[in-house]
Design an enzyme around this catalytic site. Sequence first.
Site: not given
Ligand SMILES: Cc1cc2nc3c(=O)[nH]c(=O)nc-3n(C[C@H](O)[C@H](O)[C@H](O)COP(=O)(O)OP(=O)(O)OC[C@H]3O[C@@H](n4cnc5c(N)ncnc54)[C@H](O)[C@@H]3O)c2cc1C
Length: 584
Positions: A519
Site C-alpha cells: 500500500h
Molecule cells: C501485490 C499487491 C497486493 C495488493 N492488495 C491490495 C488489496 O487487496 N486491496 C487494495 O485495496 N489494494 C491492494 N494493493 C494496493 C493497490 O493495488 C495500489 O495501491 C493501487 O493499485 C495503486 O494505484 P496507482 O494508480 O497509484 O498505481 P498503479 O496502479 O501502479 O498504476 C501506475 C501505472 O503506471 C504505469 N507506469 C509507470 N511508469 C510509467 C512510465 N514511465 N510510462 C508509462 N507508464 C508508466 C505502470 O505500469 C502502472 O500501470 C495491492 C497492491 C499489490 C501490488
Amino acid sequence: MGLLWWRFVSVIVALTTVLLCFNQVCHSQQAPNYTFVHEASTAPASASYDYIIIGGGTAGCPLAATLSQKYNVLLLERGGSPYGNPNITNLAAFGVPLADNSPSSPAQRFISEDGVINSRARVLGGGSCLNAGFYTRASTNYVKNAGWDPNLVNLSYHWVENIVAFEPPMLQWQSAVRDGLLEVGVLPFNGFTYDHIDGTKVGGTIFDRHGNRHTAADLLKYANPKGLTVLLHATVHKILFRTKGKQQRPVAHGVVYRDAKGVKHRAHLNKGSKNEIIVSAGALGSPQLLMLSGVGPAQHLSSHNITVVVDQPMVGQGMSDNPMNAIYVPSPSDVEVSLIQVVGITKFGSYIEAASGSNFGLAPTGTPQRNFGLLSPQTGQLGTVPPKQRTPEAIAKAIEVMNSLNSSVFRGGFLIEKILGPLSTGHLELRNKNPSDNPAVTFNYFKEPQDLQRCIDGVTTIERVIESRAFSNFKYPYLSIQALINMTANFPVNLLPKHDNDSVSIEQYCKDTVMTIWHYHGGCQVGRVVDHDYKVLGVDALRVIDGSTFNFSPGTNPQATVMMLGRYMGVRILNERIASEGFA
Ligand SMILES: Cc1cc2nc3c(=O)[nH]c(=O)nc-3n(C[C@H](O)[C@H](O)[C@H](O)COP(=O)(O)OP(=O)(O)OC[C@H]3O[C@@H](n4cnc5c(N)ncnc54)[C@H](O)[C@@H]3O)c2cc1C
Ligand SMILES: *[C@@H]1O[C@H](CO)[C@@H](O)[C@H](O)[C@H]1NC(C)=O
Ligand SMILES: *[C@@H]1O[C@H](CO)[C@@H](O)[C@H](O)[C@H]1NC(C)=O
Ligand SMILES: *[C@@H]1O[C@H](CO)[C@@H](O)[C@H](O)[C@H]1NC(C)=O
Ligand SMILES: *[C@@H]1O[C@H](CO)[C@@H](O)[C@H](O)[C@H]1NC(C)=O
Ligand SMILES: *[C@@H]1O[C@H](CO)[C@@H](O)[C@H](O)[C@H]1NC(C)=O
Ligand SMILES: *[C@@H]1O[C@H](CO)[C@@H](O)[C@H](O)[C@H]1NC(C)=O
Ligand SMILES: *[C@@H]1O[C@H](CO)[C@@H](O)[C@H](O)[C@H]1NC(C)=O
C-alpha cells in the site's frame, strides 16, 4: 500421509478444472473488445491530443475513460494487456506475477533501502491486476480531510463498483476469523459493506464468484471509443515543457515515449489553454517521472545532469509503506483458498485481515509448487529473516526447505495486521536516468513509535483471535501462541534472527518480520507537490492523480479510493471545463 496427499492432489485437480473453464470459456466471454487499445509500435512518430495521461493503472484507467467522454485522450501504459492472461485473471494464480522477475512480467520487483522486498505494476490496469482484490472505501473522515466533495465521492465509488466490486463467498475459514474478531471485541459486526466503520466487516472484492479478477482496465468499458487511444508498451521518458509569459512559467506541452522496440515517439497537446498532461504512474513512477522531466530537488537533479525546470524539493518526499506483519496458523482441518475478505477495524489504528490456503503455479513451468499464497518467499515475502538479510540466497534456501516439507504444513492460513497511516515517512531518489529502472526508495518502517505500538496492539489482537473459541477448529490445540510465533518467525528452519534474548518480544517480532502489504504511497503529496486540484505547483498544464498524492493510505486497503479518485477528478475536470467554456 497417503490419504492426505490424495486429498491435496484432488483439490488441485478440481481447482484446475474450474480454472480451465474460466480461462478458456467463461473469461473470453467477458474480455472486453476494446477497439482503442494498440501497441505503441503502431503509433505515429508524433500526434496530438487534448489530454495525455501517463500510466494506465488503477487511477489512470478510470480517469481516461471519463475524460474521453468529451475530449481526445491518449493513455500511455508501459506494460501489456491483462486480458487473456490467467496469471492475472485467476484468483488462485495470485502471486505468480509477483514471483516472476523477468522483464516481461506484469510485476516489477523493487527492494526498498529498508530491505523489504516489494513490487510495482507494469500492466494496463496497474496494481489492480496484481493485488489481493480486497475492495473497501475510505472513511467519511478521510474524505472530509481530503477536502473532497462527499456527494461526488459516493457517485464515483458507485461508478467503480458497478463494474469491479463483488461480495465474497464467506466459507468456513474466513467465517472463523470473522467470529474470532467479534469474540475478542472488535465490535460491532457491520455485515457485508464497502464502508469504513469501526468493528468487524466483510468487505468487497474485485474477484467475482467464479474467482475471475475484474480490474481498473475493465473501467475502460465506460470509455468513448472515439475519444480514446490506449497505447501499450509505451514507456514515457520525459514530459516536455516550454515557458510562457514574463515570469517564464513552465508549461507542459508534450511527452516523449518509447515503444517495445525502443523507437521514440512524441505526443503533444492540442492548442487550447485547458488541455493537460496528467501523470498517473503510481507512487514510484510519478515522482520518478517528474524528476526525470526536471521537476524536483534542483541539487539532486543536477547531480544526474538533468536540466532543472522547477526546483521542487518536495517531489519524492513523504514516501510511506504501511508495514504488514503476520502469524501463520497451520490447521488440522481443511481450509478454503481465500484472499482477504474480512477485516477487523480496531479503535487503536490496526487493521486485522486474513488469507488462507496455499495457491499453486508459482513455478515457472506453471506446475504446482509449494508456497504460502499471500506470503510466499517466491514473491519476496520473507518474514523469516530481518529485512536487510532477505537476499536471493535466503529466498532460495526458504523455497528449498519449503519444498521438503510435508504437505499438511501448507493447510492453514495467515492472520495479518497492517497499521493505519503510517506516520513514518521516507523519500525517493533517482538511481539513474532510465525510467524503466527502479528509483531508490526508503520507507523508514516503525521510525515513529506510534507505528510500532499499533503493530504490537495488532499482533496482540491476532493472538487473541487465534486463541478464540470460534477459531479453535483451525488450530492444533497443542500449538501455543509462542510456538506459532516461533514457527512463523523460524520457518522454514532456524532462519530467525538471533537476539541475546531467547524469547522474541512482540516489538522485535514487528521489526524483524516486517513485510509489505503493497500500500505504499506518497512522493507527490497534496499541499507539497500538487495543490487541492492535483495541479503540480510551479508549472502549468500538468497534474498528478494517483496514489502518490496520498498523505495516508485510504481505508483499510487503498484500491477502491484510487479508482474512485480517477473517476472523481475526471468528472471534476469535465465539469470545470464545461462551466468555464460555457461562460467564455
Ligand atoms: C501485490 C499487491 C497486493 C495488493 N492488495 C491490495 C488489496 O487487496 N486491496 C487494495 O485495496 N489494494 C491492494 N494493493 C494496493 C493497490 O493495488 C495500489 O495501491 C493501487 O493499485 C495503486 O494505484 P496507482 O494508480 O497509484 O498505481 P498503479 O496502479 O501502479 O498504476 C501506475 C501505472 O503506471 C504505469 N507506469 C509507470 N511508469 C510509467 C512510465 N514511465 N510510462 C508509462 N507508464 C508508466 C505502470 O505500469 C502502472 O500501470 C495491492 C497492491 C499489490 C501490488
Ligand atoms: C505428513 O503429515 C501427516 C499428518 O500430520 C502424517 O500422517 C504423515 O506421516 C506425514 N508424512 C511425512 C512424510 O512426514
Ligand atoms: C471487436 O470489435 C470489432 C470492431 O467493432 C469487430 O470487428 C470484431 O469482430 C469484434 N471482435 C469480437 C471478438 O467481438
Ligand atoms: C456517502 O456514503 C457514505 C457511506 O455509504 C455515507 O455514510 C455518507 O452519508 C454518504 N455521503 C453523502 C454526501 O451522500
Ligand atoms: C554529468 O556530466 C558530466 C560532464 O559531462 C559528467 O562528467 C558526469 O559523469 C555526468 N554525470 C552523470 C550522473 O551522468
Ligand atoms: C504466467 O506465468 C508464468 C510464470 O511466470 C510464465 O511462464 C507464463 O508465460 C505466464 N503466462 C502468460 C500468459 O503470461
Ligand atoms: C520459542 O523459541 C525460543 C528460542 O527461539 C525458545 O526458547 C522457546 O522455548 C520457544 N517457545 C516455544 C513455546 O516453542
Ligand atoms: C527480553 O525480552 C523480554 C520480553 O520480550 C523483555 O522484557 C526484556 O527486556 C528483554 N531483555 C533483553 C536483555 O533484551
